[in-house]
Design a protein around this motif. Structure first.
Motif, mmCIF file in Angstrom:
data_model
loop_
_atom_site.group_PDB
_atom_site.id
_atom_site.type_symbol
_atom_site.label_atom_id
_atom_site.label_comp_id
_atom_site.label_asym_id
_atom_site.label_seq_id
_atom_site.Cartn_x
_atom_site.Cartn_y
_atom_site.Cartn_z
ATOM 1 N N ALA A 1 33.158 43.458 45.058
ATOM 2 C CA ALA A 1 32.705 44.730 44.504
ATOM 3 C C ALA A 1 32.657 44.651 42.983
ATOM 4 C CB ALA A 1 33.622 45.866 44.943
ATOM 5 N N TYR A 2 33.681 43.974 42.401
ATOM 6 C CA TYR A 2 33.762 43.895 40.937
ATOM 7 C C TYR A 2 34.605 42.697 40.547
ATOM 8 C CZ TYR A 2 34.479 45.278 36.079
ATOM 9 O OH TYR A 2 34.494 45.294 34.709
ATOM 10 N N GLY A 3 34.198 42.024 39.484
ATOM 11 C CA GLY A 3 34.990 40.915 38.975
ATOM 12 C C GLY A 3 34.642 40.610 37.532
ATOM 13 N N THR A 4 35.662 40.361 36.718
ATOM 14 C CA THR A 4 35.428 40.035 35.312
ATOM 15 C C THR A 4 36.681 39.412 34.707
ATOM 16 O OG1 THR A 4 34.548 40.889 33.211
ATOM 17 C CG2 THR A 4 36.219 42.218 34.320
ATOM 18 N N MET A 5 36.483 38.724 33.587
ATOM 19 C CA MET A 5 37.596 38.267 32.752
ATOM 20 C C MET A 5 37.416 38.798 31.328
ATOM 21 S SD MET A 5 38.232 34.346 34.058
ATOM 22 C CE MET A 5 39.508 34.031 32.828
ATOM 23 N N MET B 135 40.378 40.813 36.424
ATOM 24 C CA MET B 135 40.522 41.485 37.705
ATOM 25 C C MET B 135 39.294 41.293 38.572
ATOM 26 S SD MET B 135 41.216 45.525 38.445
ATOM 27 C CE MET B 135 39.515 45.917 38.045
ATOM 28 N N ALA B 136 39.540 41.183 39.873
ATOM 29 C CA ALA B 136 38.473 41.186 40.860
ATOM 30 C C ALA B 136 38.875 42.096 42.005
ATOM 31 C CB ALA B 136 38.204 39.774 41.385
ATOM 32 N N VAL B 137 37.903 42.825 42.544
ATOM 33 C CA VAL B 137 38.136 43.697 43.694
ATOM 34 C C VAL B 137 37.116 43.338 44.772
ATOM 35 C CG1 VAL B 137 38.190 46.053 44.564
ATOM 36 C CG2 VAL B 137 39.006 45.564 42.244
#
Length: 300
Positions: free
Chosen positions: A134-138, A143-145
């Motif tokens: 659904a979401y991921g970043t650094m 965080m990743a969901v």
């Protein structure tokens, strides 16, 4: 397929990203336990009397998950419905596609990744599967969901396990916390020591990171572990890194940068990213909405 040696060594960067192939699993007979004061002890070298102190029971492993290379947890927003598709949180650097570049944000990317679901004792009781990232970043955070193919109600019905709930309040300095690693089936207890205005590691910079007191000596494989408030059991952060050798702002050696640009290196100290702001970015049916009021997660 096992990664080549060079890839495995590189995968150790940042606490636990791909660390699993490079380190052996602990001997269950020598697995550490958490004592009443929240420290880790080696049971292989302790007598019954040494272990007589009652264990801290504020938090346990229920709802945490193990990934192939990291830790994570089944999470829900305070207003999530039981029939919503369940979510799993881990680190952005734990994504199967590798580390996102600085400035990169992954949204709604198909995934069939699997997660080992743990019960309160840390026993794997089932396998959950993702439908997408659904979401991921650094960027700004690490965080990743993942969205799962199952709902919270289905997980509860099948395994008797509830998801962990996000706290929407920023934890205060001194808050007693526990980092719960589904990969190692190990907990680390300490307190919020303070916050890093900016935490810089290699190409990545994170904002307002939680700094642990020295008792939380997290290791490779604990990346993505939920950080729980001992008093409430709610999620206040996601464990992600630590300064291993005292280097300045390099991979595996994050440095703190204050508002004036002053750099501080704290060897042996570990960090997490705050999560109080995450629920504002997920709406009805647990759908990601980066344009929602109050959502401060980076956008693509």
């Amino acid at each position: 397929m096992r990664k080549p040696l060079v890839a495995s060594l590189f995968a150790l960067v940042i606490t636990g990203a791909g660390a699993a192939p490079a380190v052996a699993a602990p001997d269950p007979a020598a697995a550490p336990v958490k004592t009443a004061v929240g420290t880790l002890v080696d049971t292989a070298n302790k007598t019954v009397a040494d272990l007589a102190a009652p264990a801290v029971q504020a938090v346990n492993f229920a709802g945490t998950v193990s990934l192939s290379n990291c830790s994570g947890s089944v999470v829900r927003m305070p207003d999530s419905e039981d029939n919503d598709p369940a979510l799993v949180m881990t680190n952005g650097h734990c994504l199967e596609s590798g580390f996102p570049d600085a400035g990169e944000v992954v949204v709604d990317q198909a995934s069939t990744r699997t997660f080992g679901l743990l019960n309160s004792a840390g026993t794997r009781v089932g396998t959950l599967r993702a439908s997408k990232i659904a979401y991921g970043t650094m960027t700004d955070t690490d965080m990743a969901v993942y969205q799962l193919t199952t709902t919270y109600a289905q997980i509860k019905s099948t395994y008797g396990i509830d998801a962990l709930v996000y706290d929407t309040a920023r934890p205060t300095v001194g808050t007693a916390i526990t980092v719960v690693s589904g990969y190692w089936k190990r907990t680390y207890s300490c307190a919020v020591d303070g916050y890093a205005y900016r935490l810089k590691e290699g190409d990545w910079t994170w904002k307002d990171s939680i700094r642990y007191t020295s008792a939380c000596r997290t290791i490779g494989g604990t990346s993505g572990s939920p950080v729980l408030n001992d008093a409430t059991g709610k999620v206040v952060g996601v464990n992600n890194t630590g300064n291993e050798s005292g280097q300045r702002c390099t991979v595996n050696n994050p440095c703190e940068v204050d508002a004036n640009g002053t750099v501080t290196v704290r060897q042996g100290i570990n960090y997490a990213q705050q999560t109080w702001h995450v629920p504002a970015c997920f709406g009805v049916d647990n759908k990601l909405d980066l344009s929602a009021s109050g959502c401060i997660l980076p956008k693509p």
